[in-house]
Each structure stands twice: as C-alpha cells, then as structure tokens.
Write an enzyme that holds these catalytic residues in place. Structure first.
Site, PDB file in Angstrom:
ATOM      1  N   LYS A 194     -10.166   2.527 -10.865  1.00 32.60           N
ATOM      2  CA  LYS A 194      -9.876   2.761 -12.608  1.00 32.60           C
ATOM      3  C   LYS A 194      -8.586   0.740 -12.669  1.00 32.60           C
ATOM      4  CE  LYS A 194      -5.920   4.441 -13.505  1.00 32.60           C
ATOM      5  NZ  LYS A 194      -5.339   3.557 -14.104  1.00 32.60           N
ATOM      6  N   GLU A 269      -0.687   1.444  -1.441  1.00 33.11           N
ATOM      7  CA  GLU A 269       0.614   0.538  -1.345  1.00 33.11           C
ATOM      8  C   GLU A 269       1.659   0.269  -2.302  1.00 33.11           C
ATOM      9  OE1 GLU A 269       1.689  -2.503  -1.958  1.00 33.11           O
ATOM     10  OE2 GLU A 269      -0.020  -3.944  -2.426  1.00 33.11           O
ATOM     11  N   CYS A 303       5.582  -6.043  -5.525  1.00 34.03           N
ATOM     12  CA  CYS A 303       5.888  -5.433  -4.362  1.00 34.03           C
ATOM     13  C   CYS A 303       6.997  -5.995  -3.389  1.00 34.03           C
ATOM     14  CB  CYS A 303       4.551  -4.317  -4.103  1.00 34.03           C
ATOM     15  SG  CYS A 303       3.756  -4.825  -3.709  1.00 34.03           S
ATOM     16  N   GLU A 400      13.508  -0.554  -6.826  1.00 32.64           N
ATOM     17  CA  GLU A 400      13.237  -0.710  -7.518  1.00 32.64           C
ATOM     18  C   GLU A 400      13.314  -1.578  -8.599  1.00 32.64           C
ATOM     19  OE1 GLU A 400       8.446  -0.877  -6.619  1.00 32.64           O
ATOM     20  OE2 GLU A 400       8.566  -2.167  -5.746  1.00 32.64           O
TER      21      GLU A 400
END
Ligand code: NAI
Ligand code: BAL
Length: 508
Positions: A194, A269, A303, A400
């Site tokens: 996806k 991840e 990231c 983040e």
C-alpha cells in the site's frame, strides 16, 4: 468500470513535457478500478491544486491482491523461480527504472514536492541501485551446514515466507517502495503493497515497468486509506509478514493488528528525534554544512533528520553564526526550478502539523532565531526555521516535527551531552562532529541510536550515495528490525532446520 488515468503536465522548459498513465490498482499484473469505482484526489503540494484522481482500494480489493499474490507464490515465484532468475529480473527492473528516471523523477517532484534534481539524482537513482543490490543477493542467501556430531548432518534452509504486506509513507515514495520490495522479492516472497494516499503516482507510473518484467501477481500495488487498506493488510490472515514505514502511532496499531490476527512478524521503521552533536574541536565549517543538510534536506521530512542540534558551550555563538548563514543560503521554492533545495511540506495536513509545532515552540518560550512562517503565497512551503534557548522538556525538543524546524541546545561536557542526547523516546540516528576520533567513538558507543554518523550526516544524498549495504533502523520507539544491507534479507526469510540421521542409534 473504467480504470482512472493521470494526465500530468510539467512546467515549460522542463525536459518532460507531459505524461499520461493508468492509476488503477495494480493487481495480478493489470490495472483495475477500485471496488465501486471510488477514487482519491491527489494534489501537488507546490500549488495545492488537484493533479489526479487515483483508484481507491477497499478491503475486498486487498483480498483480490492477496489471492493474486498467493497464486503467483504457489506457481511462478518463491521456490518455483530460482534465486538467480529472480535476481536477473530485479536487475532488469533496475535498468528500466534508470531508463525512465526523468519521467519518474518528474512525477515524484510534482506529487511529493521535492526538487526534481534531488528526485532524479537521489530517490530514483537510489531506488534503481537498491533493486540491483538485492538482485545480487537473490542467489546468495544460503542456509548453512551446522556442526553437531558425526551421527547426523544438520542443515538450515532459508525459505521465502510467502505473501508479505508492505505499507509505505509519502516522504520518499519511490525509494521506500524499492527498500521494501528489493529484499522481499529477492528472497522469493510475493508482495501486496500500500502506497501513501497522498503520494501514489510514482508507484503507479512504475507499475507499467513492473508489468513488463515481473510475472503477474508477484507485486501488487494498491493505494487507499490507512485505516481501511493498511488495517486490512496488517490484520490479513493470509499475509504472513508485514513491514511498515511511518509514524510510531500507526506502527503500534499495526503491531496490535498483527498480534490479534495471525501473529505475523512485523518490521517497523518509525519516527526519530535524532541528536546532531558538535564538539568544540570539530571542523566548524564541515559541521555547519552537514548540520544544515542533515535537517533541511527533503524539507525536514526525514525520519532520520538531525532535528536536535547540541553545540558545546564554548563554541556556541560562533557555530550558530556559521550554521545560520548556511541555512539562510538554502533556496526554498518550486521543485522544478534548477537550484531549489527545499520544496514544500508534502500535504496541507503536514503543513498544519509543522506550523502547530512552531507555535508550540513560541508558546513554550523558545527563541525563534530564524524563519517560523509560510514561504510564498501558494502551496505548502515553510521557511527554514531555527529555535534557540530550547530546554529538553519542551514539546519541540521531544516530539518529531517532520519539517524544516531545527532546535538548538547547548551542552557542557561529554556526560552532560550523553544524558541530553539520549533523553528521547526515539533512537533512530545521530551524528558526532569532532576531530578527536577517540572521543567520537566513545560517544558513538553511548548513544542509543541505530545509526551514528561521525563527521557527516549522510543517509540519502543528492549524489546517489546512499550506502545500500548498511543497515538502517531504530533503537527504542524508532522501530523494530533493520532495512537495507544483508540484515534486511532476514526480514523476508523463514529458517528451516533439517536434521538428517547418518548413524544415530535407534532411541528405543
Ligand atoms: N518514519 C518515516 O519515514 C515517517 C514518519 N512519519 C511520521 O508520522 C507523522 C504523521 O504522518 P502520517 O502521514 O499521518 O503517518 P502515517 O503513519 O499515518 O502514514 C504512513 C502510512 O501508514 C498508513 N496508515 C495510516 N494509518 C494506518 C493504519 N491504521 N494501519 C495501517 N496503515 C496505516 C498511511 O496510509 C501511510 O501509507 C509525521 O509527521 C512523521 O512524524 C511519517 C511518514 C514517514
Ligand atoms: N524513512 C527512511 C528515510 C528517512 O525518512 O530518513
């Protein structure tokens, strides 16, 4: 029901003028409409304008894709297609991607907003390298003969797992596709993937290339919403492994869905809040250059971004001046302008999330040293932003942000630094700048992070320099497992232990 198509036009003067291609779900080697003909609107983040409507997958479409993947696994892939043959096909795919680099990079720049030159020299080139690298591994991941005793021959065999599910994000749409399918296909698995609903176009463009090389059903690509299609993949009883890149929040949901369905193994991840550390004996020009690159590359939507900068007190003012000058020199703007370094946030939602973090920094009393606002009047561009006078408990120091926002803190000495650097729920990456290699290695040993760069910050570069051979992944809440390198192969193999009796006496 007709399969939707995308008709994209690119700015005047660009090497690719226009592209027209199917954007249906790619199931069993063919483009098909989503159930009920539903579509998702896709916008260009540099303008905010709609550029395509792509097929939206449903839960039933996931079932269709899984059936196709299972059939391909049972008949033409897995152990029915020898490793050297799978390797050859992956390398052919890499060649085809390189032949269509300009088209793929153009689609990526329009859909994701990253500068065309970076998509061309970075994302797409690296994706081809990644497939070629794993093509090389396809016939080299052998089992072992294990020494037990003379009465038996003990061997291990590394087998594919079967149908695997992969869910990817929008920050490096095509490169994340390559990181995921490379090891999975090389090891003989078939895939149901996806893509992110905001950036599905480069994958759909590439499906035309996949169809030329891979047997039908080996690779199936869907787009759709996370809570529908992503959730259906994570909880599917016939999908035997799931790999995900994205937020820590969704990573947790995927792990839960995997545990509550068929206990499929999970690779995650996830997020990061990575420390970038500059000691007083560093080459300050080198540290300023990598420091600016490590956070502002890809408009901070990495990231592994070096989002927390720690500078030793004695050089703080001097270093901040150098860094600020570097950051001010970074051109923000149109992804198709030749010198752009920062494109827009990839979606309006991301723009709003980043803006909310900037507001939180101001509200909590940090000093807005640079930027802090919208850039230009259209699209989702933000100014490169730096906060100083940041304390470790502030939201901007802990959460983040995933945007062009750097938070700067001071440290006294090594002990003070290590405590501050590790004060985060994340543990993805880090960097240390110093001319004293013993100091660098001492700090590297103490950092809770899956990657430590010494005197550089180079995960993905503008010049095709990603070290595909090196593993990438997180400590703590940055994830589970490693992508890239030989390590990623283990995510996609099942190890079978076979014990062969040579001369063992009968037990009874
Ligand atoms: N590790 C990384 O490279 C990335 C980290 N992020 C982080 O996540 C934050 C939020 O961004 P989002 O786009 O909302 O991330 P997200 O984690 O929601 O999206 C990533 C992918 O997961 C899918 N997804 C969403 N909900 C799902 C579910 N319940 N089950 C399965 N799949 C699901 C999405 O459709 C997309 O394909 C960012 O601000 C950033 O901090 C986002 C993208 C990439
Ligand atoms: N998710 C892989 C690379 C990055 O975001 O930094």
């Amino acid at each position: 029901m007709s399969v939707p198509r995308a008709s994209l036009t690119f700015p005047q003067g660009h090497s690719v003028k226009s592209l027209d291609f199917p954007v249906g779900l790619f199931i069993n080697g063919e483009f098909v409409a989503g159930e009920g003909g539903k579509t998702i609107e896709v916008k260009a983040p540099s303008t905010g304008k709609v550029i395509a409507h792509v097929a939206e997958a449903s839960v039933n479409d996931v079932d269709r894709a899984v059936d196709a993947a299972q059939k391909a696994y049972d008949t033409v892939w897995g152990e029915r297609c020898p490793g050297h043959q799978r390797g050859k096909l992956l390398m052919k795919l890499a060649d085809l991607i390189e032949e269509h680099k300009a088209e793929l990079a153009s689609v990526e720049a329009l859909d994701n907003g990253k500068p065309y030159s970076m998509a061309y020299n970075g994302d797409i080139s690296l994706a081809a390298n990644c497939l070629r690298y794993y093509g090389g591994w396809a016939d080299k991941e052998h089992g072992k003969v294990v020494e037990v005793d003379d009465s038996k021959l003990a061997i291990t065999k590394h087998e594919p797992i079967g149908v695997v599910g992969q869910i990817i994000p929008w920050n490096f749409p095509f490169l994340m596709l390559a990181w995921k399918i490379g090891p999975a296909l090389a090891m003989g698995n078939t895939v149901v993937m996806k893509t992110a609903e905001t950036t599905p176009l480069s994958a759909f463009y590439a499906c035309q290339l996949f169809a030329k090389v891979l047997p039908p059903g080996v690779l199936n690509i869907l787009t759709g919403y996370g809570h529908v299609v992503g959730a259906a993949i994570s909880s599917h009883m016939k999908i035997l492994k799931v790999a995900f890149t994205g937020s820590t929040l969704v990573g947790r949901q995927i792990m839960k869905a995997a545990a509550q369905s068929n206990l499929k193994p999970v690779t995650l991840e996830l997020g990061g809040k990575s420390p970038n550390i500059v000691f007083d004996d560093a080459d300050l020009d080198q540290a300023a250059s990598w420091g600016a690159f490590g956070l502002f590359f890809n408009a901070g939507q990495c990231c592994a971004a070096g989002s927390r900068l720690f500078v030793q007190e004695s050089i703080y003012d001097r270093f901040l001046e150098k860094l600020t000058a570097r950051v001010k020199s970074l051109p923000v703007g149109d992804p198709f302008a030749p010198n752009s370094f920062l494109g827009p946030a990839t979606s309006e939602m991301q723009f709003d999330r980043i803006s909310a973090h900037i507001q939180a920094g101001k509200d909590e009393g940090a000093t807005l040293h640079l930027g802090g606002g919208r850039h230009g009047t259209q699209g989702y561009f933000l100014q490169p932003t730096i906060f100083t006078d940041v304390t470790p408990n502030m939201k901007i120091a802990q959460e983040e942000i995933f945007g062009p926002v750097l938070v700067v803190q001071k440290f006294k000495d090594e002990d003070d630094l290590v405590a501050k650097a590790n004060d985060t729920i994340y543990g993805l990456a880090s960097a240390v700048f110093s001319r004293d290699i013993s100091r660098c290695l001492r700090i590297a040993n103490k950092l809770q992070a899956g990657t430590v760069w010494i005197n550089n910050w180079k995960l993905l570069s503008l010049h095709n320099q990603l070290e595909t051979q090196m593993p990438f992944g997180g400590y703590k809440q940055s994830g589970i497992g490693r992508e890239l390198g030989e390590y990623a192969l283990h995510n996609y193999t099942a190890v079978k232990a076979i014990h062969i009796n040579i001369s063992a006496p009968n037990p009874l």
